[in-house]
Design an enzyme around this catalytic site. Structure first.
Site, PDB file in Angstrom:
ATOM      1  N   ASP A  15       1.260  -1.220   0.234  1.00 13.77           N
ATOM      2  CA  ASP A  15      -0.156   0.121   0.119  1.00 13.77           C
ATOM      3  C   ASP A  15       0.998   1.169   0.038  1.00 13.77           C
ATOM      4  O   ASP A  15       1.919   1.447   0.211  1.00 13.77           O
ATOM      5  CB  ASP A  15      -1.319   0.300   1.148  1.00 13.77           C
ATOM      6  CG  ASP A  15      -2.016   0.694   1.116  1.00 13.77           C
ATOM      7  OD1 ASP A  15      -2.020   1.592   0.102  1.00 13.77           O
ATOM      8  OD2 ASP A  15      -2.451   0.723   2.052  1.00 13.77           O
ATOM      9  N   GLY A  16       0.620   2.506  -0.412  1.00  9.54           N
ATOM     10  CA  GLY A  16       0.961   3.276  -0.230  1.00  9.54           C
ATOM     11  C   GLY A  16       1.723   4.421  -1.752  1.00  9.54           C
ATOM     12  O   GLY A  16       2.383   5.442  -2.171  1.00  9.54           O
ATOM     13  N   ASN A  17       1.751   3.275  -2.602  1.00  7.02           N
ATOM     14  CA  ASN A  17       1.928   3.682  -4.134  1.00  7.02           C
ATOM     15  C   ASN A  17       1.476   5.085  -4.714  1.00  7.02           C
ATOM     16  O   ASN A  17       2.004   6.018  -5.012  1.00  7.02           O
ATOM     17  CB  ASN A  17       1.669   2.596  -5.349  1.00  7.02           C
ATOM     18  CG  ASN A  17       2.113   1.531  -4.968  1.00  7.02           C
ATOM     19  OD1 ASN A  17       2.818   1.387  -4.183  1.00  7.02           O
ATOM     20  ND2 ASN A  17       1.561   0.561  -5.328  1.00  7.02           N
ATOM     21  N   ARG A  28      -0.268   9.046 -10.312  1.00  4.55           N
ATOM     22  CA  ARG A  28      -0.650   8.116  -9.596  1.00  4.55           C
ATOM     23  C   ARG A  28       0.368   6.611 -10.112  1.00  4.55           C
ATOM     24  O   ARG A  28       0.983   5.670  -9.586  1.00  4.55           O
ATOM     25  CB  ARG A  28      -1.749   7.215  -8.890  1.00  4.55           C
ATOM     26  CG  ARG A  28      -2.621   8.683  -8.133  1.00  4.55           C
ATOM     27  CD  ARG A  28      -3.892   7.457  -8.237  1.00  4.55           C
ATOM     28  NE  ARG A  28      -4.265   6.688  -7.284  1.00  4.55           N
ATOM     29  CZ  ARG A  28      -3.722   6.543  -6.206  1.00  4.55           C
ATOM     30  NH1 ARG A  28      -3.373   7.354  -5.234  1.00  4.55           N
ATOM     31  NH2 ARG A  28      -4.122   5.132  -6.063  1.00  4.55           N
ATOM     32  N   HIS A  32       3.062   2.928  -8.627  1.00  9.10           N
ATOM     33  CA  HIS A  32       2.456   1.833  -8.699  1.00  9.10           C
ATOM     34  C   HIS A  32       4.005   1.182  -9.683  1.00  9.10           C
ATOM     35  O   HIS A  32       4.307  -0.084 -10.000  1.00  9.10           O
ATOM     36  CB  HIS A  32       1.390   1.144  -9.671  1.00  9.10           C
ATOM     37  CG  HIS A  32      -0.343   1.871  -9.420  1.00  9.10           C
ATOM     38  ND1 HIS A  32      -0.110   1.486  -8.292  1.00  9.10           N
ATOM     39  CD2 HIS A  32      -0.858   2.541  -9.754  1.00  9.10           C
ATOM     40  CE1 HIS A  32      -1.305   2.075  -7.463  1.00  9.10           C
ATOM     41  NE2 HIS A  32      -1.639   2.228  -8.346  1.00  9.10           N
ATOM     42  N   THR A  62     -11.339  -7.027  -5.656  1.00  9.01           N
ATOM     43  CA  THR A  62     -11.842  -6.742  -6.275  1.00  9.01           C
ATOM     44  C   THR A  62     -12.146  -5.608  -6.281  1.00  9.01           C
ATOM     45  O   THR A  62     -13.110  -4.834  -7.945  1.00  9.01           O
ATOM     46  CB  THR A  62     -13.022  -7.821  -5.993  1.00  9.01           C
ATOM     47  OG1 THR A  62     -12.911  -7.779  -4.728  1.00  9.01           O
ATOM     48  CG2 THR A  62     -13.015  -9.241  -6.530  1.00  9.01           C
ATOM     49  N   GLU A  63     -12.404  -4.696  -6.131  1.00  8.70           N
ATOM     50  CA  GLU A  63     -13.067  -3.752  -5.049  1.00  8.70           C
ATOM     51  C   GLU A  63     -11.858  -3.215  -5.913  1.00  8.70           C
ATOM     52  O   GLU A  63     -12.622  -1.232  -6.836  1.00  8.70           O
ATOM     53  CB  GLU A  63     -12.621  -2.842  -3.922  1.00  8.70           C
ATOM     54  CG  GLU A  63     -13.569  -3.712  -2.639  1.00  8.70           C
ATOM     55  CD  GLU A  63     -14.213  -5.693  -2.763  1.00  8.70           C
ATOM     56  OE1 GLU A  63     -12.169  -5.741  -2.375  1.00  8.70           O
ATOM     57  OE2 GLU A  63     -14.501  -5.378  -2.567  1.00  8.70           O
ATOM     58  N   ASN A  64     -10.774  -2.867  -6.559  1.00  8.99           N
ATOM     59  CA  ASN A  64      -9.824  -2.190  -6.776  1.00  8.99           C
ATOM     60  C   ASN A  64     -10.391  -1.597  -8.559  1.00  8.99           C
ATOM     61  O   ASN A  64      -9.939  -0.628  -9.136  1.00  8.99           O
ATOM     62  CB  ASN A  64      -8.149  -2.249  -7.695  1.00  8.99           C
ATOM     63  CG  ASN A  64      -7.044  -2.270  -5.704  1.00  8.99           C
ATOM     64  OD1 ASN A  64      -6.210  -3.779  -5.709  1.00  8.99           O
ATOM     65  ND2 ASN A  64      -7.704  -1.017  -4.807  1.00  8.99           N
ATOM     66  N   ARG A 183       1.157  -4.555   6.050  1.00 10.31           N
ATOM     67  CA  ARG A 183       1.411  -3.654   5.323  1.00 10.31           C
ATOM     68  C   ARG A 183       1.407  -2.203   5.201  1.00 10.31           C
ATOM     69  O   ARG A 183       1.835  -1.700   6.699  1.00 10.31           O
ATOM     70  CB  ARG A 183      -0.223  -3.694   5.593  1.00 10.31           C
ATOM     71  CG  ARG A 183      -0.956  -2.077   4.941  1.00 10.31           C
ATOM     72  CD  ARG A 183      -2.320  -2.165   5.484  1.00 10.31           C
ATOM     73  NE  ARG A 183      -3.304  -1.332   4.238  1.00 10.31           N
ATOM     74  CZ  ARG A 183      -4.352  -1.665   3.561  1.00 10.31           C
ATOM     75  NH1 ARG A 183      -5.387  -2.128   4.130  1.00 10.31           N
ATOM     76  NH2 ARG A 183      -4.820  -0.708   2.807  1.00 10.31           N
ATOM     77  N   ARG A 189      -5.159  -1.583   8.149  1.00 14.46           N
ATOM     78  CA  ARG A 189      -6.490  -2.895   7.983  1.00 14.46           C
ATOM     79  C   ARG A 189      -5.858  -4.141   7.356  1.00 14.46           C
ATOM     80  O   ARG A 189      -4.925  -3.719   6.383  1.00 14.46           O
ATOM     81  CB  ARG A 189      -7.322  -1.485   6.950  1.00 14.46           C
ATOM     82  CG  ARG A 189      -7.951  -0.584   7.477  1.00 14.46           C
ATOM     83  CD  ARG A 189      -9.180   0.256   6.470  1.00 14.46           C
ATOM     84  NE  ARG A 189      -8.701   0.132   5.523  1.00 14.46           N
ATOM     85  CZ  ARG A 189      -8.154   1.915   5.286  1.00 14.46           C
ATOM     86  NH1 ARG A 189      -7.378   2.337   6.047  1.00 14.46           N
ATOM     87  NH2 ARG A 189      -7.324   2.053   4.465  1.00 14.46           N
TER      88      ARG A 189
HETATM   89  C1  FPP Z   1      -1.849   0.023  -3.489  1.00 14.96           C
HETATM   90  O1  FPP Z   1      -1.562   1.407  -3.364  1.00 14.96           O
HETATM   91  C2  FPP Z   1      -1.562  -0.514  -4.597  1.00 14.96           C
HETATM   92  C3  FPP Z   1      -1.811  -1.420  -5.490  1.00 14.96           C
HETATM   93  C4  FPP Z   1      -3.237  -1.289  -5.982  1.00 14.96           C
HETATM   94  C5  FPP Z   1      -1.298  -1.885  -6.766  1.00 14.96           C
HETATM   95  C6  FPP Z   1      -0.085  -2.713  -6.415  1.00 14.96           C
HETATM   96  C7  FPP Z   1       0.662  -2.933  -7.410  1.00 14.96           C
HETATM   97  C8  FPP Z   1       2.271  -3.322  -7.461  1.00 14.96           C
HETATM   98  C9  FPP Z   1       2.926  -2.776  -6.239  1.00 14.96           C
HETATM   99  C10 FPP Z   1       2.699  -3.915  -9.080  1.00 14.96           C
HETATM  100  C11 FPP Z   1       3.436  -4.502  -8.936  1.00 14.96           C
HETATM  101  C12 FPP Z   1       2.693  -6.110  -8.550  1.00 14.96           C
HETATM  102  C13 FPP Z   1       2.517  -7.519  -8.819  1.00 14.96           C
HETATM  103  C14 FPP Z   1       2.232  -8.422  -7.758  1.00 14.96           C
HETATM  104  C15 FPP Z   1       3.380  -7.626  -9.868  1.00 14.96           C
HETATM  105  P1  FPP Z   1      -2.520   2.281  -3.641  1.00 14.96           P
HETATM  106  O2  FPP Z   1      -2.214   3.285  -4.968  1.00 14.96           O
HETATM  107  O3  FPP Z   1      -3.660   2.050  -2.850  1.00 14.96           O
HETATM  108  O4  FPP Z   1      -1.497   4.127  -2.938  1.00 14.96           O
HETATM  109  P2  FPP Z   1      -2.875   5.273  -1.627  1.00 14.96           P
HETATM  110  O5  FPP Z   1      -2.879   4.083  -0.937  1.00 14.96           O
HETATM  111  O6  FPP Z   1      -1.277   6.033  -1.421  1.00 14.96           O
HETATM  112  O7  FPP Z   1      -3.364   5.483  -2.745  1.00 14.96           O
END
Ligand code: FPP
Length: 236
Positions: A15-17, A28, A32, A62-64, A183, A189
């Protein structure tokens, strides 16, 4: 390899990308990409320096799918690129890759890359990389229930023979229980991540955003894990 305790099955909620990118004034999607680059290094470190056998990753829930279409499209392309470009590395590390989640709604390009990765690594023995993609822990339990119910209805399984071992085998993948879940990003969570398999898992919630969660951060989390007194319901 250090002579210390490692979890057998580690889960990572990456999390946190998005926040990592926002803090840098970037789109954003670039968060990733940075997360994916970090993941490749982190897995390399895990396979070379630890005895962790199974790693489960929360790649896409699934929610993403409710996110902005541009972000979803970017992530789907990133998955295809990663699976195809890192396949040789995974094979060299002798890692079996499996996927957990529903196939529906995933583009054919992603399904094809997943199938090739699964097929090409199925006989590998060093460890298992379980990638949760289009995954929800609630749906996993629903889908397991349907599989078990069908078997009861067609007579291949007796109602009285349903045990927790059977349930575990009928989940998306037959994996050992999670020992430790990290996490990143400070959110506390579990967001539907492997809810059945994590019944006795320990958790760590470091503040670091995933793109910055390097091997030093991982070792700090593992040190926290080693301090835990895992009693599995037993008295002290
Ligand atoms: C959550 O951060 C991250 C994701 C929904 C994507 C994770 C995917 C990768 C790291 C790419 C590589 C993965 C694989 C397994 C090939 P967020 O976007 O919810 O961050 P935020 O909470 O800061 O918005």
């Amino acid at each position: 390899m250090k002579d210390v305790v490692y979890p057998n099955h580690l889960g990572i909620i990456m999390d946190g990308n998005g926040r990592w990118a926002k803090e840098r004034g970037l789109n954003r999607s670039l968060g990733h990409k940075a997360g994916a680059d970090n993941l490749v290094n982190l897995l390399d470190y895990i396979y070379k320096n630890t005895s962790i056998k199974v790693v489960s990753l929360y790649a896409f829930s699934t929610e993403n799918f409710k996110r902005d279409k541009n972000e979803v499209d970017y992530l789907m392309k990133l998955f295809v690129t990663l699976f195809n470009s890192k396949l040789e590395k995974v094979k060299k590390n002798n890692i079996k890759v499996v996927f957990s989640g529903r196939r529906e709604n995933l583009p054919k390009s992603v399904l094809d890359a997943m199938d090739k990765t699964t097929d090409d690594t199925k006989n590998n023995t060093r460890g298992i990389l379980n990638i949760c993609l289009n995954y929800g822990g609630d749906y996993e339990i629903v889908d397991m229930t349907k599989t078990v119910a069908k078997q009861v209805l067609d007579g291949t399984l007796n109602l009285d023979d349903i045990t927790k071992e059977i349930v575990s085998k009928k989940l998306y993948q037959d994996l050992p229980p999670l020992d430790f879940v990290i996490r990143t990003s400070g959110e506390k969570r579990i967001s539907n991540f492997m809810i059945y398999q994590s019944s006795y898992a320990e958790y760590d919630f470091p503040d670091t955003y995933f793109p910055d969660f390097d091997s030093k951060c991982l070792e700090a989390s593992l040190d926290n894990y080693r301090k835990r007194d895992r009693r599995f319901g037993n008295a002290k």
